[in-house]
Design an enzyme around this catalytic site. Structure first.
Site, PDB file in Angstrom:
ATOM      1  N   HIS A  72       0.768  -1.264   0.000  1.00 18.21           N
ATOM      2  CA  HIS A  72       0.000   0.000   0.000  1.00 18.21           C
ATOM      3  C   HIS A  72       0.794   1.306   0.000  1.00 18.21           C
ATOM      4  O   HIS A  72       0.229   2.352  -0.331  1.00 18.21           O
ATOM      5  CB  HIS A  72      -0.955   0.104   1.209  1.00 18.21           C
ATOM      6  N   ASP A 225       3.970  -8.142   0.890  1.00 20.34           N
ATOM      7  CA  ASP A 225       4.543  -9.082   1.869  1.00 20.34           C
ATOM      8  C   ASP A 225       3.595 -10.220   2.249  1.00 20.34           C
ATOM      9  O   ASP A 225       4.039 -11.366   2.443  1.00 20.34           O
ATOM     10  CB  ASP A 225       5.097  -8.363   3.107  1.00 20.34           C
TER      11      ASP A 225
END
Ligand SMILES: Nc1ncnc2c1ncn2[C@@H]1O[C@H](COP(=O)(O)OP(=O)(O)O)[C@@H](O)[C@H]1O
Ligand SMILES: O=C(CO)[C@@H](O)[C@H](O)COP(=O)(O)O
Length: 456
Positions: A72, A225
């Site tokens: 993000h 991730d």
């Protein structure tokens, strides 16, 4: 032996693993810290990556590299490819008002869930761009292209070529890319910032992103991730992973896209061509760090203290909203202690309440996925705590499996790099070692007390 490297450039640190592409055996590794804060100049990630690579013995003998990174984060670049301002990270909540406005402007949460699989909260890149346009118009004007942490690091490893690339997984956390159609929703960028900046090319799983400027290793697409962790753990259908890092996440691999209008479940894509419904909290391992700091003990001592207190901490409840919260969407909330009495005002009770409170938030995340998991796997830095591993089943009301503590995000990235080399239709299957099973009776009334306290 053919070597591959996997990177985890996450919130608190950068980790690099170098593994044998065939067997997955760990050959070398390195790590370096990231600065604190929710606004970080990407140069810090680059410096940390360089020192983690150096510690891992360099990349000269490595055939392929892949970068997994925190999702993000808004990285804005000017016409010369220079960073316009420090990146706003996934846990920066200043764009909460922008998120509320954007949700209303498109016609409500359902419209967003249908458009991009997720209802944006402050974490999503699209809301950060609205914040930028409204609060820093000069920086917004200077922004020629926008990318994410893993896109930027991959581009830097490639020597800043003309094109920036991303992958489905990370693109799905922007709020302007649809996992269901595989297309950018440039109309939503137009809505957020009044124009459409240049965007990274979205690569397919195991499609080559480029070649490393130093050493010539192939660059895999990389990913977010959580998507990398899913690869690293080798998730099977029916698995739910609960990751206790800076963020707390609960996620599953799905064959089709999802669209939850309540906003609790983000309908992400994964790194294999499938999907990754995910629930994220802002408060996980650092709740334990904060409790250890308050008690002036080490993480190991905190764990010992928590395990000496009775289950349920004699009614002491810690609501762990230390960074505000994302699920539930309460960006301005703060943490609090409830049910404090003379009898439970001990270090042991406080340690227990911190572990239980953090796990109650994650139990809600697990429930919000709406699945009946066959296995719940616990990973991330917080899962290194014995107290977390032993108390988790008492809060989740089900057994948990804990893989050997390791760097599953970096491992997943390394696996993606090996996949790129193999050219196979599916990623390699590596032996991830044994899992330890933790089972215990649920603590009666604990989650009810937590919910009551969290409402206040
Ligand atoms: N033994 C331990 N007990 C409790 N917490 C731990 C332990 N080891 C590491 N952690 C915590 O794990 C966190 C880092 O986890 P990690 O998954 O690497 O986070 P991130 O990927 O968000 O950077 C830190 O907050 C650290 O304090
Ligand atoms: O915002 C999310 C998921 O949507 C976070 O999970 C970030 O991707 C950061 O991860 P960690 O640094 O906590 O691993």
């Amino acid at each position: 032996m053919t070597l591959v490297a996997g990177v985890d450039s996450s919130t608190q640190s950068c980790k690099v693993v170098i593994r044998d592409a065939e067997s997955g055996a760990l050959v070398r590794e390195g790590r370096a810290p990231h600065p604190d804060g929710t606004e970080v100049h990407p140069d810090h990630w680059w410096t940390a990556l360089q020192s983690a690579i150096e510690q891992a013995g360099g990349l000269a003998d490595v055939a392929a590299v892949s970068v997994g990174a925190q999702q993000h984060g808004m990285v804005c670049l000017d016409e010369d490819g220079e960073v316009v301002r420090p990146a706003l990270l996934w846990n920066d909540t200043r764009s909460a008002g922008a998120a509320t406005d954007l949700v209303a402007e498109l016609g409500g949460p359902k419209a967003w869930a249908e458009a991009v699989g997720s209802v944006p909260v402050a974490s999503f890149t699209v809301t950060k761009l609205r914040w930028l346009a409204a609060n820093e118009p000069d920086n917004a004007r200077r922004t020629r292209s926008v990318c994410l942490p893993h896109d930027w690091l991959t581009w830097r490893l490639a020597g800043r070529p003309g094109t920036i690339t991303t992958d489905r997984g990370d693109a799905s956390g922007t709020g302007y890319w649809s996992p269901a159609t595989g297309e950018y929703r440039t109309d939503l960028l137009e809505l957020a910032m009044g124009r459409v900046p240049e965007l990274p090319r979205v690569l397919g799983p195991a499609e080559q992103a480029g070649t490393a400027e130093q050493g010539g290793a192939l660059l895999a697409p990389g990913t977010g991730d959580n998507m990398a962790a899913a690869l690293g753990v080798g998730m099977r259908p029916g698995d739910v992973v609960v990751s206790i890092g800076t963020s707390g996440t609960a996620f599953a691999v799905a064959e089709g896209p999802s669209a939850d209008p309540s906003g609790a479940v983000a309908g992400f894509a994964d790194a294999t061509g499938r999907y990754l419904p995910l629930v994220c909290t802002l408060n996980a391992a650092r709740v334990l760090d904060a409790a250890a700091r308050m008690l002036r003990v080490t993480p190991q001592e905190l764990s010992d203290l928590a395990l000496r207190a009775p289950a349920g901490a004699d009614g002491l409840v810690l609501v762990p909203y230390l960074e505000g919260e994302r699920t539930p969407n309460r960006p301005d909330a703060t943490g609090s202690l409830h049910g404090l009495r003379l009898g439970n005002s001990t270090p042991e009770h406080l340690a227990r309440a911190a572990v239980e409170g953090m796990l109650c938030g994650l139990a809600d995340a697990l429930d919000a996925l709406g699945l009946e998991p066959q296995r719940v796997l616990l990973i991330g830095g917080g899962a290194r705590s014995e107290a977390v591993r032993r108390i988790a089943p008492t809060v989740f009301g089900r057994p948990v499996l804990v893989p050997t503590p390791g760097e599953y995000v970096a491992d997943g990235a390394a696996k993606q790099a090996a996949w790129l080399l193999s050219g196979d239709p599916e990623p390699p299957v590596w032996d991830t070692g044994a899992t330890e099973r933790y089972e215990a009776d649920p603590t009666s009334g604990l989650r009810e007390r937590y919910h009551e306290a969290a409402q206040e």
